[in-house]
Design an enzyme around this catalytic site. Structure first.
Site, PDB file in Angstrom:
ATOM      1  N   GLY A 104      28.899   1.514  -2.019  1.00  0.00           N
ATOM      2  CA  GLY A 104      29.169   1.834  -3.416  1.00  0.00           C
ATOM      3  C   GLY A 104      28.813   3.271  -3.734  1.00  0.00           C
ATOM      4  N   GLY A 105      27.589   3.492  -4.206  1.00  0.00           N
ATOM      5  CA  GLY A 105      27.175   4.812  -4.669  1.00  0.00           C
ATOM      6  C   GLY A 105      27.458   5.938  -3.676  1.00  0.00           C
ATOM      7  CG  ASN A 124      33.203  -1.056  -5.005  1.00  0.00           C
ATOM      8  OD1 ASN A 124      34.114  -0.698  -5.754  1.00  0.00           O
ATOM      9  ND2 ASN A 124      32.301  -1.963  -5.358  1.00  0.00           N
ATOM     10  CD1 TRP A 125      35.367   5.264  -4.108  1.00  0.00           C
ATOM     11  CD2 TRP A 125      37.076   6.020  -5.336  1.00  0.00           C
ATOM     12  NE1 TRP A 125      36.072   6.162  -3.343  1.00  0.00           N
ATOM     13  CE2 TRP A 125      37.124   6.641  -4.069  1.00  0.00           C
ATOM     14  CE3 TRP A 125      38.055   6.342  -6.293  1.00  0.00           C
ATOM     15  CZ2 TRP A 125      38.125   7.561  -3.731  1.00  0.00           C
ATOM     16  CZ3 TRP A 125      39.055   7.247  -5.955  1.00  0.00           C
ATOM     17  CH2 TRP A 125      39.078   7.858  -4.688  1.00  0.00           C
ATOM     18  CE  LYS A 126      28.928  -0.149  -7.114  1.00  0.00           C
ATOM     19  NZ  LYS A 126      27.956  -1.222  -7.302  1.00  0.00           N
ATOM     20  CG  HIS A 159      31.628  -6.344  -5.974  1.00  0.00           C
ATOM     21  ND1 HIS A 159      30.607  -6.223  -6.890  1.00  0.00           N
ATOM     22  CD2 HIS A 159      31.402  -5.405  -5.027  1.00  0.00           C
ATOM     23  CE1 HIS A 159      29.810  -5.231  -6.504  1.00  0.00           C
ATOM     24  NE2 HIS A 159      30.264  -4.716  -5.386  1.00  0.00           N
ATOM     25  CD  GLU A 176      28.855  -5.635  -1.382  1.00  0.00           C
ATOM     26  OE1 GLU A 176      28.822  -4.457  -1.055  1.00  0.00           O
ATOM     27  OE2 GLU A 176      29.288  -6.018  -2.477  1.00  0.00           O
ATOM     28  CD  GLU A 201      28.815  -4.040  -9.385  1.00  0.00           C
ATOM     29  OE1 GLU A 201      29.911  -3.465  -9.488  1.00  0.00           O
ATOM     30  OE2 GLU A 201      27.849  -3.531  -8.779  1.00  0.00           O
ATOM     31  N   GLY A 225      23.246  -1.235  -5.577  1.00  0.00           N
ATOM     32  CA  GLY A 225      22.966  -0.230  -6.585  1.00  0.00           C
ATOM     33  C   GLY A 225      21.494  -0.095  -6.934  1.00  0.00           C
ATOM     34  CB  SER A 254      21.068   0.364  -1.434  1.00  0.00           C
ATOM     35  OG  SER A 254      21.025   0.021  -2.813  1.00  0.00           O
TER      36      SER A 254
HETATM   37  C1  PEP Z   1      28.941  -2.130  -3.818  1.00  0.00           C
HETATM   38  O1  PEP Z   1      29.359  -1.626  -4.849  1.00  0.00           O
HETATM   39  O2  PEP Z   1      29.555  -3.033  -3.264  1.00  0.00           O
HETATM   40  C2  PEP Z   1      27.691  -1.608  -3.266  1.00  0.00           C
HETATM   41  C3  PEP Z   1      27.227  -2.114  -2.149  1.00  0.00           C
HETATM   42  O3  PEP Z   1      27.064  -0.608  -3.977  1.00  0.00           O
HETATM   43  P1  PEP Z   1      25.821   0.288  -3.491  1.00  0.00           P
HETATM   44  O4  PEP Z   1      26.164   0.816  -2.113  1.00  0.00           O
HETATM   45  O5  PEP Z   1      25.737   1.378  -4.510  1.00  0.00           O
HETATM   46  O6  PEP Z   1      24.638  -0.585  -3.451  1.00  0.00           O
END
Ligand code: PEP
Length: 249
Positions: free
Chosen positions: A232-233, A9-11, A94, A166, A96, A172, A211
């Site tokens: 994500g990251g 997930n590039w956000k 998601h 999640e 967010e 994050g 994470s």
């Molecule tokens: C996400 O954006 O769905 C996510 C899990 O981010 P991260 O891996 O950065 O926690």
């Protein structure tokens, strides 16, 4: 045996040159990976991603969609539009989107249905906040989020979908759920599906997100009910993303 899947997930990150540099090694390495690989890019880059990944083993998708087919919804993007850019997946619900953009369980369910109507596989994200976990409400919250969708689309529609657990407190933050914490929730999600249809429950791929980094990914993916990751990251760094894919291998 469920095939593992790792989705990035590039956000709201990326640029044309950064995306090209990120995807070039992923496209090559994906040829040798045992898991399915997906990248979820911001809307404006879907055309670029389509042209860079067509013919590769990497699938792509978006991070949300609008639940309506078309209309006066300024700024929004429909499922059919995503389909025109070759998206096979779309994230729905998601955390967010739920927390920053006010998406309710009902809206998430409508988006899920809209994606499926356009032939796009939704990745339904479920997860509790830290306060909810501390109040002992994790399974109730995740169960409620899942039930809202299953009630709307029916259990058999879940066959053409993926789930992602999640925990909001792990996204994050650098804090990953322990393999045991994640496994407990994944098993509960699968049990909830099994109450309606054992075969659907058994086939369902339930990803863990929060994470995920190369260190620790293997142990997470070794859990009986964890079928891959939503990243994500670490999905913005080709070496890290690929190491996570290898761990799912
Ligand atoms: C996400 O954006 O769905 C996510 C899990 O981010 P991260 O891996 O950065 O926690």
């Amino acid at each position: 045996m469920r095939k593992k899947l790792v989705a990035g997930n590039w956000k709201m990150y990326g640029s044309l040159p950064r995306n090209a540099a990120l995807l070039a090694p992923i496209r090559v390495a994906a040829e040798g990976l045992a898991c399915d690989v997906v990248v979820c890019a911001p809307f404006p880059y879907l055309g670029q991603v389509q042209s860079l990944l067509t013919g590769s083993k990497v699938a792509w998708g978006a991070q949300t969609l609008n639940e309506y087919a078309e209309g006066a919804y300024t700024g929004e993007v429909s499922a059919a539009m995503l389909g025109e850019f070759g998206c096979s997946y779309v994230l729905v619900g998601h955390s967010e989107r739920r927390s920053l953009f006010g998406e309710s369980d009902a809206t998430v369910a409508a988006k899920f249905a809209a994606a499926q109507a356009a032939g796009i596989r939704p990745v339904l994200c479920l997860g509790e906040t830290l306060a909810e976990r501390e109040a002992g409400q994790t399974l109730a919250v995740v169960g409620r989020q899942l039930a809202a969708v299953v009630e709307r689309v029916g259990i058999s529609a879940m066959r053409a979908a993926l789930l992602a657990y999640e925990p909001v407190w792990a996204i994050g933050t650098g804090v990953t759920a322990s393999p045991a914490q994640a496994q407990e929730v994944h098993a509960a999600i699968r049990a909830q599906l099994a109450e309606r249809d054992a075969a659907v429950a058994d086939e369902m791929r339930i990803l863990y997100g929060g994470s995920v980094k190369p260190a620790g990914a293997k142990e997470l993916f070794a859990q009986a009910d964890i079928d891959g990751g939503l990243v994500g990251g670490a999905a913005l760094v080709a070496d890290d993303f690929l190491a996570i894919c290898q761990a799912a291998g």
